[in-house]
Design an enzyme around this catalytic site. Structure first.
Site, mmCIF file in Angstrom:
data_model
loop_
_atom_site.group_PDB
_atom_site.id
_atom_site.type_symbol
_atom_site.label_atom_id
_atom_site.label_comp_id
_atom_site.label_asym_id
_atom_site.label_seq_id
_atom_site.Cartn_x
_atom_site.Cartn_y
_atom_site.Cartn_z
ATOM 1 N N ARG A 268 -11.681 39.303 -31.294
ATOM 2 C CA ARG A 268 -12.434 38.343 -30.977
ATOM 3 C C ARG A 268 -13.522 37.283 -31.805
ATOM 4 N NH1 ARG A 268 -14.976 41.060 -25.216
ATOM 5 N NH2 ARG A 268 -13.354 40.431 -23.970
ATOM 6 N N LYS B 13 -6.943 51.803 -12.104
ATOM 7 C CA LYS B 13 -6.862 51.260 -10.691
ATOM 8 C C LYS B 13 -6.259 50.144 -10.046
ATOM 9 C CE LYS B 13 -11.977 51.930 -11.363
ATOM 10 N NZ LYS B 13 -13.099 50.865 -11.357
ATOM 11 N N GLY C 276 -8.847 43.447 -23.016
ATOM 12 C CA GLY C 276 -8.996 44.755 -22.766
ATOM 13 C C GLY C 276 -8.169 45.574 -23.570
ATOM 14 N N GLY D 111 -11.341 41.539 -17.786
ATOM 15 C CA GLY D 111 -11.522 41.217 -16.455
ATOM 16 C C GLY D 111 -11.390 39.419 -16.223
HETATM 17 C C1 3PG Z 1 -15.739 42.022 -21.535
HETATM 18 O O1 3PG Z 1 -15.477 42.538 -22.544
HETATM 19 O O2 3PG Z 1 -15.229 42.384 -20.597
HETATM 20 C C2 3PG Z 1 -16.776 40.712 -21.719
HETATM 21 O O3 3PG Z 1 -17.296 40.479 -23.072
HETATM 22 C C3 3PG Z 1 -17.471 40.742 -20.498
HETATM 23 O O4 3PG Z 1 -18.243 41.760 -20.750
HETATM 24 P P1 3PG Z 1 -18.811 42.696 -19.448
HETATM 25 O O5 3PG Z 1 -17.688 43.027 -18.933
HETATM 26 O O6 3PG Z 1 -19.933 43.737 -19.837
HETATM 27 O O7 3PG Z 1 -19.332 41.518 -18.526
HETATM 28 MG MG MG Z 2 -15.692 43.579 -18.794
#
Ligand code: 3PG
Ligand code: MG
Length: 397
Positions: A38, A199, A352, A375
Site C-alpha cells: 500500500r 461470508k 485484503g 472493502g
Molecule cells: C482497510 O484496510 O480496509 C482500509 O484501510 C479501511 O480500514 P477499516 O476497514 O478499518 O475502515
Molecule cells: Mg477494512
C-alpha cells in the site's frame, strides 16, 4: 473517471494535503511492516508531487485505535519505510492536527514530505466531524485523495475535508477506479468472477450487481458452505452466517437460467477443527462427515475451477478459497493463484487477504492489477457510490 486529478491542478509551491491508505500489516512482535504494497502503491502520486515542487503533507490511519492514542499504532514504522522508498527523510508529526502539525506544514520546503500521526487517534475522524476536518484542512492549500482502500468510509479526512479544500484524485485512486470500473463497463468475455472468504453477506451486493456482466462465477472458501447447504448437501459442522443459506439459494436460482455458470466445489478438504494440528481429509462436497468442517476446496475442484479460469479473458478474484493462513488448508488458494498468474487474461485481484496471498507468493507482477482496497473494491463493484470518490471535484465543474 469524470473526477479531476492532480494533473488538472497547479501544485507547485503549494501545501498539498494527501490522504493515503497506509493501513499496512505490522508484525505485533517486531513492529516490522510485513507487506508494504500500500505504501508502494502511493509512490507515483507522491513522487509526482515532489517533482512538481509541491510541499507534500501525507495523512493516514493505521488499524482501529478507536479514538485513543495507541503506541502500537503510531506511524513511525510507516515513515521509516517511506523514507527508504523515497530516498528522503520523512518525519511524523506528534499529532495530526494542532500546533505541531501546523508548524510542520508551514515550515515544509518545496519537494519535501511530512507524515501526520495516525488520524484515528481522534474519534472525530471516523465520526466525520466537521471541525476536525476543518482543522486538517488548515494544513493544506489543496486536498488529494489517493486512499482508494478507505474510499468507502465517510470519514473526516476522506470526504468531509472536501468541503473545505479543492479536492482531486491521486494516480492510485484514478487507476483503481479505471481498472475496477472497466470490469463493470467493458470486460472482455468470457468474464469469470471467483469468490472465497468467510461470508456470503460481504459479497451479496457484488454478486447481484455483476450477474448480468459475468459468464461464470466460482465459489470457494467458507462462503461455499452456504451454497452447498442451499443445495441440501450435508456440510457437517461448517460455520455459516444467519440468512446466508437463503442468500446463496437466491443466487443459485438467479443463475439457473443458464446464462451465468455457477461453479461450486465438487470436493472439499475437511477437518475436526480449523487448526494446524488437525488431520485433513478430502471428501466429496455433497457428503461432509457430520463432525467435520470445510477448510479448503479439494484437488478435483482446483482442476474444475482452473479449467474455467483458463477459458476466461477477464478474471476478478476476491477471497481465499480455503484457510490460507494455515498451510495444510492453503493448497486450493495457492494452486489457483499460480494458475491465475500464468494466464494470458486480464486478472484483477481484490484487496485484503487475496492481495496478501498474491504479494506473499511473489505473483504481484504476474497479474494485471492488485487492488489496494478490500472493502472498498467490493463496495465499488457492488455498484455503491464511494464517499471518497463522490467528494472529489468533477472534471467539467
Ligand atoms: C482497510 O484496510 O480496509 C482500509 O484501510 C479501511 O480500514 P477499516 O476497514 O478499518 O475502515
Ligand atoms: Mg477494512
Amino acid at each position: 473517471m469524470n473526477k479531476m486529478t492532480i494533473r488538472d491542478i497547479d501544485v507547485a509551491g503549494k501545501r498539498v494535503l494527501v490522504r493515503v491508505d497506509f493501513n499496512v500489516p505490522v508484525d505485533a512482535e517486531t513492529g516490522e511492516i510485513t507487506d508494504d504494497s500500500r505504501i508502494r502503491a502511493a509512490l507515483p502520486t507522491i513522487e509526482y508531487l515532489i517533482g512538481q515542487n509541491a510541499r507534500v503533507i501525507l495523512m493516514s490511519h493505521l488499524g482501529r485505535p478507536k479514538g485513543k492514542v495507541s503506541d502500537k499504532l503510531r506511524l513511525a514504522p510507516v515513515a521509516k519505510r517511506l523514507s527508504e522508498l523515497l530516498g528522503q527523510q520523512v518525519a511524523v508529526t506528534t499529532d495530526c492536527i494542532g500546533p505541531d502539525a501546523e508548524k510542520a506544514a508551514a515550515g515544509l520546503e518545496s519537494g519535501r514530505v511530512v507524515l501526520l500521526e495516525n488520524l484515528r487517534f481522534h474519534a472525530e475522524e471516523e465520526a466525520g466531524d466537521k471541525a476536525f476536518a476543518g482543522a486538517l484542512a488548515k494544513l493544506g492549500d489543496v486536498y488529494v485523495d489517493d486512499a482508494f482502500g478507505t474510499a468507502h468510509r465517510a470519514h473526516a479526512s476522506v470526504s468531509v475535508i472536501a468541503e473545505y479544500l479543492p479536492a482531486v484524485a491521486g494516480f492510485l485512486m484514478e487507476k483503481e477506479i479505471a481498472t475496477l470500473g472497466n470490469l463493470l463497463e467493458n470486460p472482455e468475455h468470457p468474464f469469470t468472477a471467483m469468490f472465497g472468504g468467510a461470508k456470503v453477506s460481504d459479497k451479496s451486493a457484488l454478486l447481484k450487481n455483476i450477474m448480468d456482466k459475468v459468464d461464470c462465477v466460482l465459489i470457494g472458501g467458507g462462503m461455499a458452505a452456504s451454497f452447498l447447504k442451499a443445495k441440501s448437501y450435508e456440510i457437517g459442522q461448517s460455520l455459516i452466517e444467519e440468512g446466508s443459506v437463503e442468500a446463496a439459494g437466491g443466487i443459485i436460482s438467479d443463475t439457473s437460467g443458464g446464462k451465468v455458470r455457477l461453479v461450486l466445489p465438487i470436493d472439499v478438504v475437511v477437518a475436526d477443527d480449523i487448526v494446524d494440528s488437525a488431520e485433513a481429509e478430502v471428501v466429496p462436497a455433497d457428503s461432509v462427515p457430520l463432525g467435520k468442517k470445510i477448510a479448503d476446496i479439494g484437488p478435483q475442484s482446483v482442476i474444475e475451477f482452473g479449467r474455467e479460469l483458463k477459458k476466461s479473458k477477464t478474471i476478478f478474484w476476491n477471497g481465499p478459497v480455503g484457510v490460507h493462513e494455515i498451510p495444510k488448508f492453503a493448497g486450493g488458494t495457492k494452486a489457483l493463484a499460480e494458475i491465475l498468474a500464468g494466464l494470458d487474461a486480464t486478472t484483477v485481484i481484490g484487496g485484503g487477504s487475496t492481495a496478501e496471498v498474491i504479494h506473499t507468493m511473489g505473483l504481484t507482477d504476474k497479474v494485471t492489477f492488485v487492488s489496494t482496497g478490500g472493502g472498498a473494491s467490493l463496495e465499488f463493484l457492488g455498484g455503491e457510490a464511494l464517499p471518497g470518490v463522490v467528494a472529489l471535484m468533477d472534471k467539467e465543474a
